[in-house]
Design a protein around this motif. Structure first.
Motif, PDB file in Angstrom:
ATOM      1  N   MET A 120      45.483  36.719  40.150  1.00 39.21           N
ATOM      2  CA  MET A 120      45.264  37.624  39.023  1.00 39.21           C
ATOM      3  C   MET A 120      44.553  36.923  37.859  1.00 39.21           C
ATOM      4  SD  MET A 120      46.068  40.317  40.471  1.00 39.21           S
ATOM      5  CE  MET A 120      45.618  41.343  39.076  1.00 39.21           C
ATOM      6  N   ASP A 121      44.109  35.676  38.071  1.00 34.76           N
ATOM      7  CA  ASP A 121      43.330  34.956  37.061  1.00 34.76           C
ATOM      8  C   ASP A 121      41.947  35.599  36.982  1.00 34.76           C
ATOM      9  OD1 ASP A 121      41.611  33.092  35.790  1.00 34.76           O
ATOM     10  OD2 ASP A 121      42.909  31.429  36.367  1.00 34.76           O
TER      11      ASP A 121
ATOM     12  N   LEU B 296      38.883  37.503  43.739  1.00 35.78           N
ATOM     13  CA  LEU B 296      39.903  37.837  44.739  1.00 35.78           C
ATOM     14  C   LEU B 296      39.155  38.629  45.812  1.00 35.78           C
ATOM     15  CD1 LEU B 296      43.021  37.894  45.341  1.00 35.78           C
ATOM     16  CD2 LEU B 296      43.077  40.067  44.097  1.00 35.78           C
ATOM     17  N   VAL B 297      38.995  38.049  46.988  1.00 37.78           N
ATOM     18  CA  VAL B 297      37.952  38.558  47.890  1.00 37.78           C
ATOM     19  C   VAL B 297      38.455  38.952  49.280  1.00 37.78           C
ATOM     20  CG1 VAL B 297      35.758  37.967  49.011  1.00 37.78           C
ATOM     21  CG2 VAL B 297      36.211  37.183  46.674  1.00 37.78           C
ATOM     22  N   ILE B 298      38.079  40.145  49.693  1.00 38.09           N
ATOM     23  CA  ILE B 298      38.114  40.514  51.107  1.00 38.09           C
ATOM     24  C   ILE B 298      36.638  40.677  51.491  1.00 38.09           C
ATOM     25  CG2 ILE B 298      38.919  42.161  52.844  1.00 38.09           C
ATOM     26  CD1 ILE B 298      40.995  43.160  50.775  1.00 38.09           C
ATOM     27  N   PRO B 299      36.118  39.812  52.368  1.00 33.42           N
ATOM     28  CA  PRO B 299      34.659  39.816  52.589  1.00 33.42           C
ATOM     29  C   PRO B 299      34.074  41.185  52.957  1.00 33.42           C
ATOM     30  CG  PRO B 299      35.585  37.809  53.433  1.00 33.42           C
ATOM     31  CD  PRO B 299      36.760  38.665  53.029  1.00 33.42           C
TER      32      PRO B 299
ATOM     33  N   GLY C 141      32.645  22.642  42.204  1.00 35.98           N
ATOM     34  CA  GLY C 141      34.015  23.074  42.481  1.00 35.98           C
ATOM     35  C   GLY C 141      34.289  24.479  41.957  1.00 35.98           C
ATOM     36  N   ALA C 142      35.128  25.226  42.664  1.00 37.42           N
ATOM     37  CA  ALA C 142      35.490  26.584  42.234  1.00 37.42           C
ATOM     38  C   ALA C 142      36.727  27.033  43.000  1.00 37.42           C
ATOM     39  CB  ALA C 142      34.337  27.545  42.490  1.00 37.42           C
ATOM     40  N   LEU C 143      37.355  28.064  42.455  1.00 42.49           N
ATOM     41  CA  LEU C 143      38.518  28.661  43.124  1.00 42.49           C
ATOM     42  C   LEU C 143      38.171  30.064  43.595  1.00 42.49           C
ATOM     43  CD1 LEU C 143      41.394  27.791  40.615  1.00 42.49           C
ATOM     44  CD2 LEU C 143      41.501  27.309  43.060  1.00 42.49           C
ATOM     45  N   ILE C 144      38.555  30.380  44.801  1.00 42.57           N
ATOM     46  CA  ILE C 144      38.468  31.763  45.294  1.00 42.57           C
ATOM     47  C   ILE C 144      39.849  32.094  45.858  1.00 42.57           C
ATOM     48  CG2 ILE C 144      37.343  33.377  46.884  1.00 42.57           C
ATOM     49  CD1 ILE C 144      34.970  31.425  47.010  1.00 42.57           C
ATOM     50  N   ALA C 145      40.399  33.256  45.497  1.00 37.50           N
ATOM     51  CA  ALA C 145      41.730  33.612  45.979  1.00 37.50           C
ATOM     52  C   ALA C 145      41.652  34.580  47.150  1.00 37.50           C
ATOM     53  CB  ALA C 145      42.553  34.221  44.851  1.00 37.50           C
TER      54      ALA C 145
ATOM     55  N   LYS D  61      42.167  45.030  41.078  1.00 38.05           N
ATOM     56  CA  LYS D  61      41.189  43.962  40.869  1.00 38.05           C
ATOM     57  C   LYS D  61      40.104  43.984  41.958  1.00 38.05           C
ATOM     58  CE  LYS D  61      40.665  38.978  40.306  1.00 38.05           C
ATOM     59  NZ  LYS D  61      41.250  37.722  39.815  1.00 38.05           N
ATOM     60  N   ILE D  62      40.509  44.124  43.193  1.00 38.32           N
ATOM     61  CA  ILE D  62      39.539  44.077  44.300  1.00 38.32           C
ATOM     62  C   ILE D  62      38.586  45.265  44.227  1.00 38.32           C
ATOM     63  CG2 ILE D  62      39.312  44.216  46.831  1.00 38.32           C
ATOM     64  CD1 ILE D  62      42.054  42.644  46.895  1.00 38.32           C
TER      65      ILE D  62
END
Lengths: 375, 375
Positions: free
Chosen positions: B136-137, B142-145, B162-166, B261-262
């Motif tokens: 929730m950042d 926040l990914v469903i391809p 560098g990166a974050l993907i949830a 979010k998605i």
């Protein structure tokens, strides 16, 4: 809703809270005299799962009877059943079985009910039928004693004459036990139900198959699939009832139609998705309710705590809510997860989670409560 | 909805239909060269249920890699893992683990992600995180391809930094895989979801406990209750996630918030009731949909038949619909029981029943599809 003529303190509907041992409402010596003057009853389909539960509930509730007949198909005739310290022989069900019988408790499937129900009525028997054969017949009351006892007042008044009373579908009974007290307060406009149904709904053989399959799967063997044409152990599947042209299965349409009839409200909107889960004998249901008027969750919880035949299990702190195992062999329907539905505005929605013993309140107990109302 | 930049025929998302053997999309000799130039990857929590599935999916999809690190807690360090004909030693996860690592596949719980995710990002790793730590950042996609690949376009463009993907919650992924293609056509206003969640969501130990308990119960012994504080065998219960002040549990609120979010739609209304059922590794969900525009069931079925990662199992005649067992170890999410909701007017409602492998598309596969999009 018509007002209820029975309060929760009426002994007739007083069922012990889940977890406590069952109280015997009447002392046995009083019972002896009641027995002498009680009705003559017949249990049709006595060797089945619900038939056996009829006997268990009759004993638990000290139901008064003058005589009792154990009826089943020719195949089971001659079997011996010990009930309340007496041995009975199972008799083959025939048209003559109902001579002198006041109350017939039927649970032998729809076709047996269709064939023998009217025969019994003709001989003066009041048939309490657990099948779906007559449920939607306009002339036949469809009764949950805590919900719509008024529907059978005429039959009660004329007791002695033959009549049919239908026991609703198990999923309907369990759902409406919880939804009705809330409906009375705020009027349900729409219900979205998803069920988690036990093996028992498909009979004793299905319960045995679930056990057998589970053993087999744990041993790495292929599962025996006789009752259901698929693996049930560690699996779940859409209810095995036939699918109708609208895509709903018969079990789901029972919930839709029976709710309308029991609530005497042809406008109430119901949708249901019925799923069979690998649980033995109690159903669970996730019920989303939309009301005409606001109803906050605290009020709803209080209403349910005071509702007959309901036990509230809603302990958020210890994450303790109803489970099928906890209500198995119990009379009460358990309700929990009572919360305001975030997806509806103005406090007009609630989500609840309900569990009830499918064989007991979902079938045998409800039927015997109906029979008790006749007396 | 933004338009999709990936079609179902894009090899990236092409998953075989449930039941068919998995096709290997690329020949091994091509793969050798890809491996040489592929990314350096690290699997964090490699000994867990999802960690093991990461390896299985990487192999199944011939994911290209230059090197792979097997990371876990100190307790598991030193264990040997054979992967694609090579033996690896499990290394203890430390801050230095990420030097030179391009992609980190994390599934070791929220606290490990919170501790080591930012460290890895600092060292230039793109972290695909299966925990709820960063979902929730606002800065973390926040990914469903198949659903919202556009959310990670910036990270894809800057790959090397560098990166974050949830990775979303498993129940959210499985639900939205089916709901999104319908949402694109008719816009979902409200969703009422009831889940039937497998043991695997609570990890490998929970799956073992379900098996152990089942054996014990069948032998008449009391069940061992270590992971869950109650009998799970032949039972079901409200999801074990903590209950929040609004009465929803965390699992349910993930579905509510992650959907918003998605779909990038803060107004979509979602309610969920999450239930744990005695099934091993695939979740089922009963989903009731309310649309802004009419959508008939035949159109919905056609849309779903053409949706990426979806298989429609909706055979009314033979009563064959999705089951958790049938989708276990499969990539595709199965949808069936597609029907017009009788409780909504104007063809603006549908009921569907969805099943998906919780460990695979609900976790490991989705994460690796995200990683594939980076390349």
């Amino acid at each position: 809703m018509a007002s209820l003529s029975v309060s929760r303190h009426n002994q007739l509907f007083w069922a012990p809270v889940a977890g406590r041992p069952r109280a015997r409402p009447r002392a046995s010596r009083i019972r002896m005299s009641l027995q002498e003057s009680g009705p003559s009853i017949a249990v049709v389909g006595v060797t089945g799962a619900v038939g056996q539960e009829f006997l268990s509930v009759l004993a638990d509730r000290d139901f008064p009877y003058r005589s009792i007949k154990m009826l089943a198909s020719k195949r089971s005739a001659g079997r011996r059943i010990t009930f309340e310290d007496r041995e009975y022989e199972v008799e083959e069900l025939t048209a003559d079985s109902f001579d002198g019988v006041d109350i017939g408790l039927f649970s032998a499937g729809g076709s047996i009910s269709k064939q023998f129900g009217p025969v019994a009525v003709e001989r003066g028997t009041v048939v309490v039928d657990n099948s779906s054969a007559f449920r939607m017949d306009e002339k036949v009351p469809l009764v949950i004693p805590e919900v719509n006892p008024e529907a059978m007042l005429n039959i009660k008044a004329g007791f002695g004459k033959g009549a049919l009373i239908a026991n609703p579908n198990c999923s309907t009974i369990i759902c409406l036990m919880a939804a009705t007290p809330l409906h009375r307060r705020a009027k349900v406009l729409r219900m979205v139900v998803s069920t988690y149904q036990a093996a028992s709904g498909a009979g004793a053989a299905a319960m045995e198959e679930l056990q057998l399959q589970t053993r087999e799967v744990l041993e790495g063997k292929p599962p025996t699939c006789k009752i259901f044409n698929r693996q049930y152990a560690f699996n779940l599947f859409s209810h095995n009832a036939s699918i109708l042209s609208n895509g709903y299965n018969e079990e789901e349409m029972k919930m839709v139609k029976e709710t309308r009839k029991i609530w005497n409200d042809k406008d109430v909107k119901v949708t249901a998705t019925c799923i069979r889960v690998p649980v033995m004998r109690a159903h669970a249901e996730s019920v989303n309710l939309q009301f005409e008027r606001p109803l906050d969750e605290d009020t709803a919880r209080d209403i349910l705590k005071n509702a007959p035949g309901i036990v509230v299990i809603d302990d958020r702190e210890s994450n303790h809510f109803p489970t099928p195992l906890e209500v198995s062999n119990k009379d009460d329907v358990a309700v929990g997860r009572i919360r305001q539905d975030l997806s509806q505005d103005g406090n007009q929605g609630l989500d609840i989670f309900v569990c009830g013993d499918q064989i007991r309140k979902g079938a045998a107990l409800n039927a015997i409560q109906i029979a008790e109302m006749l007396l």
